[in-house]
Each structure stands twice: as C-alpha cells, then as structure tokens.
Scaffold this motif. Sequence first.
Motif: not given
Length: 423
Positions: A16-20, A24-25, A29-33, A147-148
């Motif tokens: 999950n994202l919390d383990q990733y 950070k961009h 917390p404010d990331g687009i993905l 594209v990310y």
Amino acid sequence: MIHPNIPLAERMRPHNLDQYYGQKHLVGPDGILRRYIEGGVIPSMILWGPPGVGKTTLANIIANQMKVPFVALSAINSGVKDIRDVIDQAKKRQGTVLFIDEIHRFNKSQQDALLGAVEKGIVTLVGATTENPSFEVISALLSRCQVYILKHLSKDELIELVDKALEQDEWMRHRNVKVQEYEALLTISGGDARKLLNLLEIVAEGVQNVDEVIVTNELVKQVAQQNIVMYDKSGEMHYDLVSAMIKSIRGSDPNAAVYWLARMIEGGEDPKFIARRLLISASEDIGLANSNALLMATSCFQAVQMIGYPEAQIILSQCTVYLATSPKSNASYMAIKNARQMVQQTGNLPVPLHIRNAPTKLMKEIGYGNNYKYAHDYEGNFVQQEFMPDGLNNTTFYEPGNNARENDMRKQLQSQWGKKYRY
C-alpha cells in the motif's frame, strides 16, 4: 530456519502507499497519484524512471488499493495476441488495469494494438519504462497517457529501506544481521532498491557459522566482487614480454622496446595482439602530448591485419620506435580513472536540466534545456557555465601534462575558466 526461495526484495515489496518508499512528489500527502488512487479513478499512464525505484510496485499498489482487475504483461515475452486476449477479457469486466513492464520494448504494431482499448477506456494502461517515452512510445499512445517521472531514492530512503528489512524480514532477523557500514551497499547497488536488498541478502548468505552477521564495506566488496579470470600459467611469459615492451615504451627506451618486440615475434606471437597493445599505449602513455601517436598505432593495427608476417614486423617496429620516442602524458588516462572513481563514490547523479537534450515537447515542458548557453553565440565560441551535476561543481579530473602541447592547453583552459583551472 530454511532460507526462503523468494528474494528479499520481493518479500519486502510494499502493498500500500503507506509502505511505499520514495516518490513523495507523486504519492506523498499532496501527490497527484495518491489523489487519483484514493479517489478510485486513475488515468492511463507511463511511469518513467531508472531501475529499482518502484514502478512495478506502484502498479501493484494501484491494483490492490483500487480493487480492480489487474493484468500484468512483460514486453519482453508478450506479443499482439497477448494484448488482444487481455482486451477481449477486459470487455467482459469493468475497470481492468493493464500493466506492461518495459513498454519501450514493444514495437509499433504492438503499441498500436493498445490504442483503441486505451482510448475507449476498455483498459487503463499503466506502462513502466526506463527509457525516455518521447522516443520509445508512439506519439498516438503517448498522447492518451499521462507521463509520471519517478526519481532515484535518496540515500536516507535507501538506508531506511535496509533497516526496515533487517527489522521486519523473518529470515534476516533469524540470521541476526547488523549493518555497520552502508556505503558499499549503496554504491554497488547504484540506487536500485531491488538490487540493494538482494545484495544485502547475498552478503548475509555468504557469512556462515556465526551468531551475528556484521555487514561492513569490506565484507560487501568481498562478496559482491566479480570473479577475475586468471591466465593459465603456461601463458605467463606471453604477458611478461608484452608488459616489458609497454614499460620500455613508457620509459622512452626504443632499444629495449624493440628488443622485447623481437622476443615476441621470434616466439610466434600474434601480430594483432602486439598491435592492440601498441594502440593502448598510444593513448594511455602518450595521449595528448602527441595526438598523432594514436593515429600511427591505429594505422599500424590496420596494416598488420592486411599483410601479416613477415612484413608486419617492419610496421610493428616503426610504430614501437615512434611511441617510445614520443613525448609522454598519462593525463587523459588519469582523467578517466579519477572520473570513474568519483562515479563509483557518488553513484548516478542526475544530469543538470539545462544541458539535457530536449527534442520533444514533453521534455521542454519539464525543463530540459532551460537556460542552456549555446557556446557559438558568444565571443570566442566560449561562455562559462556549469556542466557538472550538483555536488561536483568545479571538480577537476583532467590535469594537463608537462609537455608542449598540453602546456598550451593549460594556458587556454586557464584563460577561459580562470580559477577553475588554476593548476
């Protein structure tokens, strides 16, 4: 405890994202993905970044957290038929995410097969690539995807990843692994998180019959170093003779150089082997003190290939004497040696944006080529600007040798760069 068959990097893969780790961009917390994933709708996308920064992991997290059908293909072993099979299945169910690893390996027809399904929303494409998508993904497909860019993990993030593996992985805890020094682990893995964890595991496996594995830089280097192929002792004289010839050339003794050359010729040495070593010497030992030396050695090699013995001995002798009597400089050799040592110490530092190539719209939009000064627009075709990556500003690798040609080069560099080249 029996060692598991699954590599450490796979055992530690986040779910999950919390383990990733990192990015950070994109997933902070404010990331687009993160906003897309938490909102339950994502666009088709291309994840572009170096190996081991979490592209595949991020695709898996997207599927896990959004709880949608997820199909993974590798561009290495998948074809148009595989793509069409996935699309046919996706038409029967809602929201399929199609992950294609190394999408840059798909040819045009394979990428074309994806277009209709992506455009109509039959599948949501998540492609992963280490190559610039502007060059490797067809424009029609690229226009239908976001594209990310994924970045190298920082040193602190990589160290934290290692510490987490030591703390959470059952087998690493059983082996009682402690990391005393991180530098060799980080350098050898080159910022690749997958390589980093698997290297850590290889090091831990390599230490036997101890209650505690202490990982040091020296231990990592010993375990990770490549096996060096040793020459057969019967061929020792073969290398001793050519070594004597090259050292005589380096020492500017044409008589000794020709003597050792004669010893090799009388022994039936392959003339191409001798000519190759002369080529190396021309660059390593003479270099910019006499640039014609490399031209002479190249011509020698080509001529030897064309005519062979016995006449080749004359050409080899001519080249040997020329090299031995030339002014000497190892400045170019030392420059690349020092530069490689710096690369090994600092890893893959990013190319500054202003000197990146920017032939496509996407690359220009993200800042490639901004503020680059075109040297030919300035007086003398020169303008001072920084070409080194951040952290290596004003680093000097090349120091001109003490000979007529390089003394002139030293003066030129000093007049252009000022203090930067005050040798």
